[in-house]
Design an enzyme around this catalytic site. Structure first.
Site, mmCIF file in Angstrom:
data_model
loop_
_atom_site.group_PDB
_atom_site.id
_atom_site.type_symbol
_atom_site.label_atom_id
_atom_site.label_comp_id
_atom_site.label_asym_id
_atom_site.label_seq_id
_atom_site.Cartn_x
_atom_site.Cartn_y
_atom_site.Cartn_z
ATOM 1 N N PHE A 1 0.813 -1.231 0.000
ATOM 2 C CA PHE A 1 0.000 0.000 0.000
ATOM 3 C C PHE A 1 0.843 1.277 0.000
ATOM 4 O O PHE A 1 0.536 2.223 0.710
ATOM 5 C CB PHE A 1 -0.970 0.029 1.187
ATOM 6 C CG PHE A 1 -1.599 -1.296 1.533
ATOM 7 C CD1 PHE A 1 -2.105 -2.124 0.549
ATOM 8 C CD2 PHE A 1 -1.679 -1.712 2.845
ATOM 9 C CE1 PHE A 1 -2.686 -3.346 0.864
ATOM 10 C CE2 PHE A 1 -2.257 -2.937 3.180
ATOM 11 C CZ PHE A 1 -2.761 -3.761 2.184
ATOM 12 N N HIS A 2 1.880 1.337 -0.851
ATOM 13 C CA HIS A 2 2.758 2.509 -0.895
ATOM 14 C C HIS A 2 2.848 3.122 -2.293
ATOM 15 O O HIS A 2 3.950 3.414 -2.765
ATOM 16 C CB HIS A 2 4.166 2.134 -0.429
ATOM 17 C CG HIS A 2 4.259 1.679 0.980
ATOM 18 N ND1 HIS A 2 5.363 1.016 1.494
ATOM 19 C CD2 HIS A 2 3.398 1.802 2.019
ATOM 20 C CE1 HIS A 2 5.166 0.734 2.766
ATOM 21 N NE2 HIS A 2 3.978 1.199 3.107
ATOM 22 N N PRO A 3 1.763 3.363 -3.007
ATOM 23 C CA PRO A 3 1.889 3.940 -4.348
ATOM 24 C C PRO A 3 2.373 5.385 -4.298
ATOM 25 O O PRO A 3 1.913 6.188 -3.489
ATOM 26 C CB PRO A 3 0.467 3.845 -4.902
ATOM 27 C CG PRO A 3 -0.416 3.884 -3.693
ATOM 28 C CD PRO A 3 0.348 3.140 -2.639
#
Length: 527
Positions: free
Chosen positions: A464-466
């Site tokens: 969850f690190h875009p």
């Protein structure tokens, strides 16, 4: 129609801080597509289990089918609520490495080196251990130690040191090499999100209006300058005007989507959708994300959450401990123990991050396994692969295509294989021998580099690190300049994780807050 000095789009990690800073001087309208952050599972740390995949708090997005993951599409959680992803994330406070920011500076982003940004991290920090040369105290953003420990995680930490990873008690001094327990964004056992930090204290501030349930469709322009936005609220389309600037803080998925809908993006793609092109720009390209490999091991003779929470009595004990003391499993982040390591001797700074958990499951949202186990998730911190975010229709409320393009390069596949090998080496150390760890994911049958890379594609999932989809740069091909101004138009900035030229070597929420702090200061300085 009421006019504002500034309009901030997105009430998440960046938007909440920006609205706080700008409304100290001028009139600010903050538009958030989601609702208020008064949901009980936002406040209780373990509540991320009930917020991810919940339309009340999550945009409910998915990636395309990913070739590098064997054609799997991944659920792609993004916060749709005040506080944004800080309302549903793992609460880990990690800045990345000094080298990350010095690299940005070397790319031409003057003013973004480590020595430039460290004071910005410290400006809003409130570290429970107090202020020192690297940490601040008294700011809005609370950082505390975790309120529980696990014997099996302590053993994993000892095994990591036996495998050559040094112990550390601070991942946030510029060099994050080491193994230790993560620091978290909590206050006395409650989640501390950006809404509680930066918005709740301002409820009486007349210069700030927060509108929830307001989904922005596009930016409005006059004579080449952004003058406002069009948004849907309570089933009706409405507009708001800004005398100063419009600031997009909708994140690495939302901000490029809004720009593309407003005519700023890849010209050929926009024209094919019937959208008038205002500026041909690589908006939505350069998507980067951390792919975590969830390696899992059965263990014996250790307490894990799998069996601790398996009975009604166990659940009652956990709930009672939290109710009485705000400690125990209900106070825990998804990952308690962390480690930063080198994938090989040819790597200058750690390029692997571990999130070690006293539990195992097939995927978040699925039941825990009915046996004791631990998960050692490991991700490649500086992936070579690049993906994209693209709108698929002129409909402003249609989900965009998200294509992270995981494991698309030989280098990424090689590091993935090395990561699994290192995890096995840690598990084989004497400190874990009493617990007889037995690998069941990805499974011991994968041995060669090719087999391990293929296994990584089977077990890999987003952490969850875009970032990166509105790339900052000094070159004319960048989306925003180092002042975060959108190139080719006036009165419009992007201030969120999408501006990162390259992803930071760690979790991305703290860097996003730093970007917001710097962006707000730039606006106030320009005024």
């Amino acid at each position: 129609m009421e006019a504002w000095d500034h309009i901030v789009v997105g009430g998440g990690s960046a938007g909440a801080l920006i609205a706080n800073r700008l409304s100290a001087r001028g009139r600010v309208l903050l538009l958030e597509a989601g609702g208020r952050d008064d949901y009980i599972w936002v406040k209780i740390p373990i509540g991320y289990l009930y917020c991810i995949g919940n339309p009340r708090t999550d945009w409910m997005l998915s990636t395309r089918a990913e070739p590098g993951l064997g054609g799997r599409a991944l659920r792609y959680p993004r916060g749709r609520i005040l506080g944004g992803c800080s309302s549903i994330n793992g609460m880990l406070y990690l800045r990345g490495q000094a080298a990350d920011y010095d690299h940005w500076r070397q790319l031409g982003c003057t003013g973004w080196g480590w020595e430039d940004v460290l004071p910005l991290f410290m400006r809003h920090e409130d570290d429970a251990r107090g202020a020192d040369a690297h940490h601040g105290a008294g700011g809005e953003w609370r950082v505390e130690g975790q309120r529980l420990r696990w014997e099996i995680l302590d053993a994993f930490a000892r095994a990591a040191t036996e495998a050559g990873i040094p112990a550390t008690d601070d991942f946030n001094r510029g060099d994050n090499a080491g193994v230790g327990y993560f620091r978290v964004n909590q206050r006395a056992g409650w989640r501390w999100n950006s809404a509680r930090a930066f918005l709740h204290p301002l409820r009486g501030r007349e210069r700030l209006r927060v509108v929830t349930g307001a989904e922005v469709a596009r930016v409005l322009f006059e004579e080449g300058r952004a003058v406002g936005v069009e948004y849907r609220h309570q089933g009706r389309m409405t507009t708001a005007r800004a005398a100063g600037e419009v600031i997009l803080a909708a994140g690495a998925i939302g901000s490029p989507k809004i720009l593309q809908l407003s005519g700023i993006g890849p010209a050929r793609h926009l024209a094919a959708l019937g959208i008038a092109v205002r500026r041909d720009a690589p908006v939505g390209e350069n998507l980067q994300d951390h792919l975590q490999l969830r390696c899992a091991f059965r263990v014996r003779g250790a307490t894990t959450l799998n069996t601790l929470s398996a009975s009604l009595w166990g659940k009652a004990r956990i709930a009672l401990e939290y109710a009485l003391r705000r400690t125990g499993p209900m106070s825990m982040s998804p990952s308690q123990l962390g480690a930063f390591a080198h994938s090989g001797p040819d790597v200058a700074t750690p390029d692997l991050e571990y999130h070690v958990q006293p539990l195992s499951l097939d995927a978040f949202g699925e039941p825990l396994h009915p046996f004791d186990a631990i998960t050692a998730s490991v991700c490649h911190l500086r992936p070579e692969s690049r993906g994209h975010v693209r709108i698929v229709a002129p409909d402003p409320f249609a989900a965009p295509e998200i294509a992270p393009n995981y494991l698309a390069t030989e280098g990424d596949r090689r590091v993935a294989a090395r990561a699994i090998e290192l995890t096995r080496r840690i598990a084989a150390q004497p400190a874990l021998a009493p617990y007889a760890p037995e690998e069941f994911r990805p499974g011991p049958e994968a041995r060669t580099e090719a087999e391990l890379a293929e296994a990584a594609g089977r077990i890999g999932t987003t952490i969850f690190h875009p970032v990166g989809t509105c790339r900052m740069g000094a070159d004319p091909g960048s989306v925003v300049d180092p002042e975060l101004r959108v190139r080719g138009v006036g009165g419009l900035r992007v201030i969120d994780a999408s501006v990162m030229p390259t992803i930071t070597s760690g979790n991305t929420n703290a860097p996003t807050l730093m970007i917001a702090e710097k962006g707000a200061a730039m606006i106030l300085g320009a005024g």
